[in-house]
Design a protein around this motif. Structure first.
Motif: not given
Length: 517
Positions: A415-422
């Motif tokens: 909910k707070r993330a700016d960039v998510v890497l998967v």
């Protein structure tokens, strides 16, 4: 988390060794030209596996990191447990060059762009050109009284105790020699044993570690004129190290280290290094990689065999994005020190550590497999201490153990993330579907970077799929080039999706005009 394997250049054991020179240690201003050179044999023309902790012999004699890669099995991605190896050059050379792809070019073009799959590398971090608010690089506490009590894993710890049997004396002396190296801070000196691995496949080589560390301190911490002086091809530290090594001159080797220590200490004592760091707001990618490599070599490398276990047909078959590619992703997403970065499936935590070091942001990772988690915890302890050795301020790192599709902590972090890497290259469709549904909780503007798209490439919004979460993702496809991932030398595609309702709202407005709901 990058696991590499390459065959090192072997030292010619049949060559007649010169006798050890015994003399009083003294500071030498200039040494004459060295005519002897240790021959090497067995070096492959082009190693098939990548390495993060090695000096790779190049045709011109210089040595620099050069990743390659290896395909493990058909339809399988290289497991995180592939052991990384080191090449041994005949002479350790200082070089500002690096082969391969440019950090400013790799992965930066969209898929329809006509561009070469081979680019020229740059050592400058991609983040430099896109950094946001000014970041503090200097760790003030590293230059205060009391910094000398810092606890970290010494290079000598990796060649002694349980690991002592793997190493031998590189010279004709009966006893091992220990040296201490001064880092650009008031932290304690690091101890190294001047040893050489008995098995040429062993990946940690303390004497190479010493020389590479000195090179990076000169390049990134010394004032330009002083750096130029100590890089001099005739009188610089590199030439003198090679001279002492070739002549098996142990006192000479020690005296070069001690002279270097004296120079660094004087620069710390008079505030030169502190002022240089205070004027910076980004880190060169070469320095980032050196610190990450040192952390990895002292925590993961000794136990890297434990990472080999993986199972085909599950989510536990995967490979890694290499540091230069990761740096490019930081640039493209505009990640800065005020951002929150999340790596879903973080393995031993390398990418999360890179974000905290290179960008300075709050960094999270979560991994389910037990062996990578164990090593990730060790890296998380060593990493801030080693950054402090180098006098650098880094972001907070949180490496969690758990299933990212079920762990309630991750839902709150996203909910707070700016960039998510998967790195979902080998994830099963069901896992990708769960992740896509989790993205409903992302805040507007959050970006998701993945190897497989979460929104179908040719997806169009219709009345039938109006409620799908993919309609909230504005996605672009990009191309990455050779030596950017661990499982292949070839390039491929990756995707950056932004949480954005613009297209969905536009479609809804159009339907309302048509009298449809």
């Amino acid at each position: 988390m990058n696991f590499y394997h390459s065959k090192p250049t072997a030292v010619n054991s049949t060559a007649k060794k010169p006798t050890v020179t015994k003399r009083t240690v003294q500071i030498v201003r200039r040494l004459s030209d060295c005519t002897g050179q240790r021959p090497a044999s067995g070096a492959p023309a082009r190693p098939r596996d990548t390495t993060r902790f090695k000096l790779s012999a190049r045709p011109n004699g210089s040595c620099t990191s050069r990743p390659a890669s290896k395909i493990v099995a058909k339809r399988a991605i290289e497991p995180r447990g592939t052991k990384r190896k080191s090449q041994t050059p005949d002479r350790v050379e200082f070089s500002d060059e690096e082969d391969g792809a440019s950090s400013s070019d790799v992965g930066g073009s969209e898929s329809d762009a006509a561009s070469s799959r081979k680019r020229v590398k740059s050592s400058v971090s991609s983040v430099e050109s896109s950094r946001g608010p000014r970041r503090q690089v200097l760790a003030k506490e590293a230059f205060r009284d009391g910094a000398e009590h810092l606890s970290f894993i010494h290079g000598a710890d990796a060649t002694s105790g349980a690991y002592a049997a793997k190493y031998k004396n590189p010279w004709d002396e009966q006893e091992f020699v220990t040296v201490e190296l001064q880092y650009p801070s008031k932290s304690p000196r690091e101890r190294f044993e001047l040893k050489w691995p008995k098995n040429e496949q062993e990946d940690y080589r303390p004497m190479e570690d010493i020389i590479e560390t000195i090179k990076h301190i000169i390049d990134h911490y010394f004032p330009s004129e002083l750096a130029q002086k100590h890089r001099n091809v005739d009188t610089g530290f590199e030439r003198r190290f090679n001279h002492a090594w070739t002549r098996q001159d142990i006192p000479g080797y020690l005296e070069v280290v001690e002279e270097f220590n004296a120079v660094v200490k004087s620069l710390v004592d008079d505030g030169t290094i502190q002022r240089k760091l205070a004027a910076q707001d980004y880190l060169d990618l070469d320095l980032v990689r050196r610190i990450l490599d040192q952390t990895y070599a002292r925590t993961v490398s000794p136990k890297v065999e434990s990472l080999r276990a993986y199972e085909n047909g599950t989510d536990f078959v995967y490979g890694e994005l290499l540091p230069r590619f990761v740096s490019k992703i930081f640039e493209q997403t505009g990640l800065n020190h005020e951002s929150i970065f999340v790596d879903l499936g973080s393995g031993v935590g390398n990418v999360a550590l890179q974000a905290a070091l290179e960008v300075g942001c709050e960094s999270w990772g979560i991994e389910q497999m037990s062996n990578p988690c164990d090593l990730a915890e060790q890296q998380a302890i060593e990493f801030p201490a080693r950054a402090r050795l180098w006098g650098l301020d880094v972001g907070k790192v949180h490496l969690l153990r758990g299933d990212f599709t079920a762990d309630p902590r991750i839902y709150e972090i996203l909910k707070r993330a700016d960039v998510v890497l998967v790195n979902n290259q080998a994830f099963l469709p069901a896992t990708n579907d769960k992740l896509r549904d989790m993205f409903l909780d992302l805040k507007m503007g959050c970006q998701v970077v993945s190897l497989k798209p979460f929104r179908p490439v040719k997806h169009d919004i219709t009345m039938r799929n109006f409620g799908s979460v993919v309609n909230t993702l504005a996605q672009k496809e990009y191309e990455y080039f050779s030596n950017n991932v661990s499982w292949t030398d070839q390039g491929g595609t990756y995707y950056i999706a932004r949480k954005d309702h613009t297209e969905l709202e536009r479609f809804a407005k159009l339907m309302r005009k048509k009298g449809l709901r």
